[in-house]
Design a protein around this motif. Structure first.
Motif, PDB file in Angstrom:
ATOM      1  N   LEU A 184     -21.396  -1.754 -22.312  1.00  0.00           N
ATOM      2  CA  LEU A 184     -20.413  -2.428 -23.155  1.00  0.00           C
ATOM      3  C   LEU A 184     -19.060  -2.520 -22.450  1.00  0.00           C
ATOM      4  O   LEU A 184     -18.377  -3.547 -22.518  1.00  0.00           O
ATOM      5  N   LEU A 185     -18.662  -1.452 -21.765  1.00  0.00           N
ATOM      6  CA  LEU A 185     -17.397  -1.468 -21.036  1.00  0.00           C
ATOM      7  C   LEU A 185     -17.421  -2.522 -19.937  1.00  0.00           C
ATOM      8  O   LEU A 185     -16.413  -3.201 -19.693  1.00  0.00           O
ATOM      9  N   ARG A 186     -18.563  -2.667 -19.271  1.00  0.00           N
ATOM     10  CA  ARG A 186     -18.668  -3.711 -18.247  1.00  0.00           C
ATOM     11  C   ARG A 186     -18.583  -5.093 -18.881  1.00  0.00           C
ATOM     12  O   ARG A 186     -17.964  -6.003 -18.326  1.00  0.00           O
ATOM     13  N   ALA A 187     -19.227  -5.261 -20.040  1.00  0.00           N
ATOM     14  CA  ALA A 187     -19.148  -6.544 -20.738  1.00  0.00           C
ATOM     15  C   ALA A 187     -17.720  -6.858 -21.164  1.00  0.00           C
ATOM     16  O   ALA A 187     -17.306  -8.020 -21.180  1.00  0.00           O
ATOM     17  N   ALA A 188     -16.954  -5.813 -21.497  1.00  0.00           N
ATOM     18  CA  ALA A 188     -15.547  -5.986 -21.868  1.00  0.00           C
ATOM     19  C   ALA A 188     -14.627  -6.105 -20.659  1.00  0.00           C
ATOM     20  O   ALA A 188     -13.414  -6.135 -20.812  1.00  0.00           O
ATOM     21  N   GLN A 189     -15.222  -6.147 -19.452  1.00  0.00           N
ATOM     22  CA  GLN A 189     -14.491  -6.323 -18.190  1.00  0.00           C
ATOM     23  C   GLN A 189     -13.513  -5.183 -17.923  1.00  0.00           C
ATOM     24  O   GLN A 189     -12.370  -5.394 -17.524  1.00  0.00           O
ATOM     25  N   ALA A 190     -14.008  -3.959 -18.130  1.00  0.00           N
ATOM     26  CA  ALA A 190     -13.168  -2.796 -17.853  1.00  0.00           C
ATOM     27  C   ALA A 190     -12.812  -2.693 -16.375  1.00  0.00           C
ATOM     28  O   ALA A 190     -11.796  -2.101 -16.020  1.00  0.00           O
ATOM     29  N   ASP A 191     -13.643  -3.273 -15.519  1.00  0.00           N
ATOM     30  CA  ASP A 191     -13.350  -3.233 -14.086  1.00  0.00           C
ATOM     31  C   ASP A 191     -12.141  -4.069 -13.714  1.00  0.00           C
ATOM     32  O   ASP A 191     -11.560  -3.893 -12.639  1.00  0.00           O
ATOM     33  N   LYS A 192     -11.739  -4.986 -14.609  1.00  0.00           N
ATOM     34  CA  LYS A 192     -10.585  -5.836 -14.337  1.00  0.00           C
ATOM     35  C   LYS A 192      -9.338  -5.400 -15.110  1.00  0.00           C
ATOM     36  O   LYS A 192      -8.262  -5.961 -14.920  1.00  0.00           O
ATOM     37  N   ALA A 193      -9.500  -4.440 -16.003  1.00  0.00           N
ATOM     38  CA  ALA A 193      -8.367  -3.987 -16.810  1.00  0.00           C
ATOM     39  C   ALA A 193      -7.462  -3.062 -16.006  1.00  0.00           C
ATOM     40  O   ALA A 193      -7.823  -2.582 -14.925  1.00  0.00           O
ATOM     41  N   VAL A 194      -6.286  -2.813 -16.534  1.00  0.00           N
ATOM     42  CA  VAL A 194      -5.291  -1.960 -15.873  1.00  0.00           C
ATOM     43  C   VAL A 194      -5.179  -0.617 -16.584  1.00  0.00           C
ATOM     44  O   VAL A 194      -5.082   0.435 -15.948  1.00  0.00           O
ATOM     45  N   ILE A 195      -5.201  -0.644 -17.913  1.00  0.00           N
ATOM     46  CA  ILE A 195      -4.977   0.564 -18.715  1.00  0.00           C
ATOM     47  C   ILE A 195      -6.059   0.667 -19.784  1.00  0.00           C
ATOM     48  O   ILE A 195      -6.462  -0.338 -20.387  1.00  0.00           O
ATOM     49  N   PHE A 196      -6.513   1.898 -20.025  1.00  0.00           N
ATOM     50  CA  PHE A 196      -7.487   2.177 -21.074  1.00  0.00           C
ATOM     51  C   PHE A 196      -6.845   3.112 -22.091  1.00  0.00           C
ATOM     52  O   PHE A 196      -6.536   4.265 -21.773  1.00  0.00           O
ATOM     53  N   VAL A 197      -6.630   2.612 -23.305  1.00  0.00           N
ATOM     54  CA  VAL A 197      -6.034   3.415 -24.370  1.00  0.00           C
ATOM     55  C   VAL A 197      -7.167   4.057 -25.168  1.00  0.00           C
ATOM     56  O   VAL A 197      -7.925   3.373 -25.855  1.00  0.00           O
ATOM     57  N   LEU A 198      -7.298   5.373 -25.076  1.00  0.00           N
ATOM     58  CA  LEU A 198      -8.359   6.114 -25.751  1.00  0.00           C
ATOM     59  C   LEU A 198      -7.837   6.610 -27.092  1.00  0.00           C
ATOM     60  O   LEU A 198      -7.178   7.641 -27.180  1.00  0.00           O
ATOM     61  N   ALA A 199      -8.135   5.859 -28.152  1.00  0.00           N
ATOM     62  CA  ALA A 199      -7.594   6.178 -29.475  1.00  0.00           C
ATOM     63  C   ALA A 199      -8.704   6.467 -30.472  1.00  0.00           C
ATOM     64  O   ALA A 199      -8.534   6.280 -31.674  1.00  0.00           O
ATOM     65  N   ILE A 200      -9.853   6.931 -29.994  1.00  0.00           N
ATOM     66  CA  ILE A 200     -11.004   7.210 -30.862  1.00  0.00           C
ATOM     67  C   ILE A 200     -10.744   8.478 -31.668  1.00  0.00           C
ATOM     68  O   ILE A 200     -10.315   9.494 -31.114  1.00  0.00           O
ATOM     69  N   ASP A 201     -11.042   8.435 -32.969  1.00  0.00           N
ATOM     70  CA  ASP A 201     -10.748   9.557 -33.864  1.00  0.00           C
ATOM     71  C   ASP A 201     -11.721  10.722 -33.660  1.00  0.00           C
ATOM     72  O   ASP A 201     -11.319  11.877 -33.630  1.00  0.00           O
ATOM     73  N   ASP A 202     -13.001  10.407 -33.506  1.00  0.00           N
ATOM     74  CA  ASP A 202     -14.019  11.448 -33.343  1.00  0.00           C
ATOM     75  C   ASP A 202     -13.858  12.129 -31.977  1.00  0.00           C
ATOM     76  O   ASP A 202     -13.856  11.465 -30.943  1.00  0.00           O
ATOM     77  N   VAL A 203     -13.747  13.449 -31.985  1.00  0.00           N
ATOM     78  CA  VAL A 203     -13.454  14.193 -30.752  1.00  0.00           C
ATOM     79  C   VAL A 203     -14.564  14.039 -29.728  1.00  0.00           C
ATOM     80  O   VAL A 203     -14.320  13.749 -28.548  1.00  0.00           O
ATOM     81  N   GLU A 204     -15.820  14.238 -30.145  1.00  0.00           N
ATOM     82  CA  GLU A 204     -16.941  14.172 -29.197  1.00  0.00           C
ATOM     83  C   GLU A 204     -17.100  12.761 -28.632  1.00  0.00           C
ATOM     84  O   GLU A 204     -17.362  12.588 -27.431  1.00  0.00           O
ATOM     85  N   ALA A 205     -16.946  11.757 -29.474  1.00  0.00           N
ATOM     86  CA  ALA A 205     -17.031  10.370 -28.997  1.00  0.00           C
ATOM     87  C   ALA A 205     -15.889  10.056 -28.034  1.00  0.00           C
ATOM     88  O   ALA A 205     -16.069   9.349 -27.035  1.00  0.00           O
ATOM     89  N   SER A 206     -14.717  10.605 -28.320  1.00  0.00           N
ATOM     90  CA  SER A 206     -13.559  10.420 -27.445  1.00  0.00           C
ATOM     91  C   SER A 206     -13.821  11.017 -26.070  1.00  0.00           C
ATOM     92  O   SER A 206     -13.557  10.390 -25.036  1.00  0.00           O
ATOM     93  N   LEU A 207     -14.370  12.230 -26.054  1.00  0.00           N
ATOM     94  CA  LEU A 207     -14.645  12.902 -24.784  1.00  0.00           C
ATOM     95  C   LEU A 207     -15.744  12.190 -23.995  1.00  0.00           C
ATOM     96  O   LEU A 207     -15.656  12.055 -22.771  1.00  0.00           O
ATOM     97  N   GLN A 208     -16.764  11.709 -24.705  1.00  0.00           N
ATOM     98  CA  GLN A 208     -17.848  10.993 -24.025  1.00  0.00           C
ATOM     99  C   GLN A 208     -17.322   9.697 -23.404  1.00  0.00           C
ATOM    100  O   GLN A 208     -17.688   9.329 -22.285  1.00  0.00           O
ATOM    101  N   THR A 209     -16.448   9.010 -24.126  1.00  0.00           N
ATOM    102  CA  THR A 209     -15.856   7.776 -23.603  1.00  0.00           C
ATOM    103  C   THR A 209     -14.975   8.063 -22.393  1.00  0.00           C
ATOM    104  O   THR A 209     -15.023   7.341 -21.390  1.00  0.00           O
TER     105      THR A 209
END
Length: 592
Positions: free
Chosen positions: A454-479
């Motif tokens: 999904l991150l590749r589909a969202a073109q994370a390789d071309k992004a500059v900044i990743f804002v990690l604002a996930i509420d669930d702690v385990e999901a946040s850490l996995q991301t």
């Protein structure tokens, strides 16, 4: 032969041939072709049901067009209309003329020569786009031009298929009234697909997404492509074109990235199977019987298409380098020729022997494409001319910042970015949240940000900044772990629910962290102090002292955060340090 042994043969051939071909510098496609040739009737004869496999594997082309449609929003498609109908129409018509004349000289009738010329003018969407994607050339000027021409060619298949019955022996005017009825039927189905894809399909996807069962969403994605393709095939249109239309209709939806991520693995496997099937279908005995004739047709086909492509590209303003790259990319024959030749034989427009010869010619032109591209790259490298410039984006992409988690924290970041006109892509795993925030005009996509695909589909390789604002702690850490491991150049700005969460993020290499309750509690503490009568400046200094000390202790405690007893001791020690710090400040202030 049973399915499982066949699957093992296909996988084994691909695993051996493709890495070897890549290692030799020929690309993956030639490796797939070689694998098919080795296991097919012309090789070791391990697989015999070539036609059935080729027909099934053509679904890979359908999935490819769907993914391309997802990446091509209607606004971008409209912006490309001149290159699609300008370059595309010119390429098909200008290329078809010399090829049809050569067919006439070969002894074919005018009707058959017209079908041969138009069919051979088509290029391989699967080969060209896969090759351009491998070399990251889809965004170059020749890559954009190639896509425009290929898109027009897919559109041109429809009237070409309709032309065959009109040119067939014995055709007359008796079917003229029926033709109008068929045209009305096609338009009605197209309208139904457009309306359904635009409105009904999004509603169904939302219902499926709410279940949070990933495999069901994947099944829905495949059903979307399959259903649209079958509807189009039922009215005589190209399945690939139907899938492309479905992709375009969903390109603006909140499920775009999730759909692309789920379809991508199937697309890759089926495309590989398609290339293997093409290699299997190659009639080796026919090549040995008429080698000069077949190689002459292959050379004439690729040279004619190449010269025409260079000419129209130069006319359109492309540089010599771009024009030659375009010619090297799409000078082969296309997979739709297989379908057209089959229908022409059934309509008695050509005999089976001619169709088989032309299929061999088209297949060999596909096999020669990686070699032609490699030779072109080598020649361009030897020249001292200017390097090709990348194409300007048709519309700005929303991928400078990715926001994972679009709750109260992520939405504030998004509002500030939007106010400054800074593009971002927002992802949230909750279908209900996606639907809710869309009502307020926010642009957001459904999907689990911890998934690499999904991150590749969202073109994370071309992004500059990743804002990690996930509420669930385990999901946040996995991301955070997925992003850190696969996109090391992407800087993570993380939200932490508490001190423990912050320390675990630090373990993953995240350094820019903001605890969600800290600032609010500091603001409230500042208000409490002023409410008790402390001057505003003293309240501000007290809060600032606490904040600086707390940040220092947060870093110091990181190494011991897994030792609960040690953390308890360090917390008591920190409290005593802070009290001493305030006492020292009070004494210093009294002395003044």
């Amino acid at each position: 032969m049973a399915i499982l042994p066949q699957a093992a043969i296909f996988l084994g051939a691909a695993v051996v041939a493709v890495p070897l071909s890549k290692r030799l510098g020929f690309g993956a496609i030639l490796g797939y072709l070689a694998a098919g040739l080795a296991i097919g009737p012309g090789g070791f004869g391990l697989i015999s049901e070539v036609d059935a496999i080729l027909h099934f594997a053509e679904f890979g082309v359908v999935l490819l067009l769907f993914v391309i449609g997802l990446e091509l929003q209607p606004s971008r498609l409209w912006a490309m209309r001149k290159s699609v109908f300008g370059l595309g129409l010119a390429q098909v018509l200008v290329t078809a003329v010399p090829l049809a004349l050569a067919a006439l000289l070969y002894g074919l009738t005018v009707e058959t020569a017209v079908i041969v010329g138009l069919s051979l003018a088509l290029s391989s969407t699967a080969f060209a786009l896969q090759s351009l994607a491998e070399k990251n050339e889809l965004t170059t000027r020749h890559g954009r031009s190639a896509f425009s021409i290929l898109l027009f060619q897919d559109l041109a298949v429809i009237p070409l298929l309709a032309l065959i019955p009109l040119l067939a022996p014995g055709s007359g005017d008796s079917g003229a009234s029926g033709g109008w009825i068929e045209a009305a039927k096609v338009l009605a189905v197209l309208a139904a697909v457009i309306v359904g894809g635009r409105y009904l399909l999004r509603y169904v996807l939302r219902i499926v997404a709410i279940t949070k069962v990933r495999e069901i969403f994947t099944a829905m994605a495949l059903l979307t492509v399959t259903g649209t393709a079958l509807i189009m095939e039922s009215i005589g249109l190209s399945m690939a074109l139907g899938a492309f239309l479905a992709g375009v209709l969903l390109a603006d939806s909140e499920y775009r990235h999730a759909l692309e991520a789920d379809i991508e693995p199937f697309k890759g496997l089926l495309l590989g199977l398609f290339f293997i099937a093409v290699g299997m279908s190659l009639n080796i005995s026919l090549i040995f019987e008429s080698p000069l004739e077949i190689l002459g047709w292959v050379a004439f086909l690729m040279a004619t298409k190449g010269l025409v492509l260079v000419a129209i590209a130069r006319t359109a303003g492309l540089t010599w380098a771009s024009s030659r790259n375009l010619a090297a990319a799409i000078s082969q024959g296309g997979e739709f020729a297989f379908v057209i030749f089959g229908i022409a034989v059934a309509s008695q427009l050509m005999d089976g022997g001619l169709a088989e010869l032309l299929i061999v010619v088209v297949t060999l032109s596909m096999a020669a494409t990686p070699l032609v591209a490699a030779a072109n790259t080598w020649l361009l490298a030897r020249r001292s001319g200017p390097a090709e410039e990348p194409a300007k984006p048709i519309v700005p992409e929303e991928n400078q910042v990715i926001i994972a988690g679009f709750g109260r924290f992520g939405q504030i970041v998004a509002r500030i970015l939007r106010a400054r006109k800074i593009g971002f892509t927002a992802l949230d795993v909750s279908a209900e949240q996606v639907d809710f925030v869309k009502r307020f005009g926010n642009k957001i996509y459904y999907g689990d940000a911890s998934r690499l695909d999904l991150l590749r589909a969202a073109q994370a390789d071309k992004a500059v900044i990743f804002v990690l604002a996930i509420d669930d702690v385990e999901a946040s850490l996995q991301t955070a772990a997925t992003v850190s491991e696969n996109f090391p150049n992407l800087t993570i700005y993380a939200r932490a629910r508490n001190r423990k969460h912050a320390h675990r993020l630090m373990d993953l290499g995240v350094t820019i962290i903001r605890r969600e309750t800290l600032n609010a509690s500091l603001d409230l503490s500042r208000a409490v102090l002023t409410g008790l009568g402390l001057p505003a400046s003293e309240a501000e200094r007290t809060v600032k002292t606490f904040q600086d000390h707390d940040e220092q202790r947060l870093m110091a405690q990181h190494a011991e955060h897994n030792d609960e007893e040690k953390m308890i001791y360090m917390a008591k020690e920190a409290a005593e340090e802070l009290e001493e710090l305030f006492e020292q400040d009070a004494k210093a202030e009294a002395a003044e």
